[in-house]
Design an enzyme around this catalytic site. Structure first.
Site, PDB file in Angstrom:
ATOM      1  N   SER A   1      -4.842   4.964  -8.868  1.00  0.00           N
ATOM      2  CA  SER A   1      -4.948   3.501  -9.009  1.00  0.00           C
ATOM      3  C   SER A   1      -6.377   3.014  -9.214  1.00  0.00           C
ATOM      4  O   SER A   1      -6.600   1.895  -9.677  1.00  0.00           O
ATOM      5  CB  SER A   1      -4.366   2.834  -7.772  1.00  0.00           C
ATOM      6  OG  SER A   1      -5.203   3.035  -6.662  1.00  0.00           O
TER       7      SER A   1
ATOM      8  N   ALA B   1       1.691   4.083  -6.408  1.00  0.00           N
ATOM      9  CA  ALA B   1       1.038   5.179  -7.131  1.00  0.00           C
ATOM     10  C   ALA B   1      -0.123   4.633  -7.969  1.00  0.00           C
ATOM     11  O   ALA B   1      -0.928   3.852  -7.466  1.00  0.00           O
ATOM     12  CB  ALA B   1       2.044   5.953  -7.956  1.00  0.00           C
ATOM     13  N   CYS B   2      -0.196   5.029  -9.236  1.00  0.00           N
ATOM     14  CA  CYS B   2      -1.354   4.662 -10.060  1.00  0.00           C
ATOM     15  C   CYS B   2      -1.496   3.167 -10.270  1.00  0.00           C
ATOM     16  O   CYS B   2      -2.544   2.707 -10.708  1.00  0.00           O
ATOM     17  CB  CYS B   2      -1.264   5.345 -11.424  1.00  0.00           C
ATOM     18  SG  CYS B   2      -1.620   7.088 -11.305  1.00  0.00           S
ATOM     19  N   SER B   3      -0.447   2.404 -10.013  1.00  0.00           N
ATOM     20  CA  SER B   3      -0.533   0.957 -10.241  1.00  0.00           C
ATOM     21  C   SER B   3      -0.897   0.194  -8.970  1.00  0.00           C
ATOM     22  O   SER B   3      -0.891  -1.044  -8.971  1.00  0.00           O
ATOM     23  CB  SER B   3       0.793   0.439 -10.797  1.00  0.00           C
ATOM     24  OG  SER B   3       1.065   1.051 -12.030  1.00  0.00           O
TER      25      SER B   3
END
Ligand code: CO8
Length: 372
Positions: free
Chosen positions: A333, A155-157
């Protein structure tokens, strides 16, 4: 062991933008139509009427003013509310590969490298347009790169986890030169018909070239240390996946798109991220005073203000913790990499900074860099 360095970075920014006012006008038109169509159920108390969105709320709750998208007409059409992207044949580059290539071209140019010199491609993003063949392998082919390639999703990481993977392989010698691309087509998995989240995301693609410090052709940032952490949470979730057709009533189900409990995320992720960065800095013997710049994940301005203050132990000064989310919104990300790409050239040799992303999982990734 080799010293891994970031030697190039690039951003693909879609031309089309949606302002908060445009977004709210479209949502409110959709909500009015929906309420009219469901007037009887609403009157009987079987359905809840949809409430209007507000540009004032969006700005004050998130700091977002506008977002870039690949296709705005479909998103803003109250009878549709999702982008209209041309379906491509299997022989054409996919949409993710196409926008990743644009960002990759810029990153490679900065590094003074050609695609054929890359021997690892990681496509690190919060969703992939198909399960296989990996989008990264398609990008590898289009670049004329060698070696190997794989997709990853945290996901965002995703981008910071991708940088850690690439940096570790360069450090050990198993890879010589890597490209980490994050094509984020968030408009495809955002629920534009939900006022609680319809304003949060935007589309973009970023790319980072990593290679051995001793082989850098120009300015570079040495990757001193990386740290990733995860902790399971259902507070940001999307249930779409390959088991979709095995389940009943899949038509238009809300949980097939992005869902979150934003308040809980806000409260739970803030301490996790602040402690993560503080612990990482302490273990590397870096103090807050050593940090020239924080390139944080771009989800919410208040969140970044809080983390910046916690990490630095004081209000961040202008430019120490650049935000790009007012123009891009949350690009999953790619957010911290856009900030890094736009606000790192002015750093002097010896200056230190932290790239940090966080989000669904929960997940958090930090990358400590020094300008060489
Ligand atoms: N307009 C007007 N009012 C609204 C709107 C709106 N658009 N939306 C909500 N409201 C109302 C609510 O209904 C509520 O009303 P009431 O008080 O009467 O119940 C009131 O405003 C306050 O709502 P919230 O409590 O939800 O508002 P917050 O102040 O908490 O702000 C935020 C909401 C901005 C979402 C905030 O909670 C936040 O930013 N949280 C953190 C979110 C975050 O960082 N999430 C990370 C997700 S990113 C990630 O991990 C990647 C996932 C993969 C990518 C997916 C791509 C699609």
């Amino acid at each position: 062991m080799f010293q891994p360095s970031i030697t190039g970075h690039g951003v693909f920014t879609p031309e089309q933008t949606i302002s908060n006012d445009e977004l709210v006008a479209s949502f409110n038109a959709y909500a009015a139509k929906w309420n009219e169509a469901h007037a009887d159920e609403i009157a009987r108390g079987e359905l809840e009427a949809k409430t209007e969105s507000s540009a004032g709320f969006i700005l004050s709750a998130s700091g977002i003013e506008s977002r870039h998208v690949l296709e705005k007409e479909g998103v803003l059409d109250p009878d549709r509310m999702f982008p209209r992207l041309r379906e491509r044949s299997d022989d054409e580059p996919g949409v993710m590969a196409e926008i990743a290539l644009d960002a990759a071209g810029k990153a490679l140019q900065m590094a003074g490298r050609d695609g054929s010199e890359i021997d690892l491609v990681i496509c690190a993003a919060s969703n992939h347009e198909r399960p296989y063949p990996a989008v990264a392998i398609e990008i590898q082919k289009l670049l004329g790169a060698g070696g190997f390639a794989f997709d990853m999703n945290v996901a965002c990481s995703s981008a910071t986890f991708g940088i850690q993977s690439a940096a570790d392989m360069i450090r050990s010698g198993s890879v010589r030169r890597a490209l980490v691309v994050s094509p984020e087509i968030t408009s495809g998995h955002l629920e534009w018909r939900d006022r609680d989240c319809h304003f949060i995301f935007g589309d973009v693609a970023t790319a980072v070239v990593l290679e051995r410090a001793e082989e850098a052709m120009g300015a570079r940032f040495d990757v001193i240390s990386t740290r990733c952490a995860t902790e399971f949470s259902n507070n940001i979730r999307n249930n779409n996946g390959f088991l979709r057709r095995t389940r009943d009533q899949m038509e238009d189900r809300r949980d097939m798109q992005f869902m979150q409990n934003g308040r809980k995320v806000f409260k739970e992720v803030l301490p996790m991220v602040s402690q993560h960065i503080a612990g990482h800095l302490a273990d590397e013997g870096w103090s807050a005073g050593d940090i020239r710049r924080l390139w944080l994940h771009q989800a919410n301005k208040a969140m970044n203000d809080f983390i910046g203050k916690k990490v630095l132990g004081r209000e961040p000064e202008a430019g120490e913790q650049p935000n790009i989310l007012q123009d891009y919104a949350n690009t999953s990300s790619a957010g911290s990499i856009i900030a890094f790409s736009k606000y790192s050239d002015d750093l002097e040799p010896g200056d230190r900074g932290v790239i940090c992303s966080f989000g669904a999982g929960y997940s958090v990734g930090s990358v400590l860099v020094t300008r060489a």
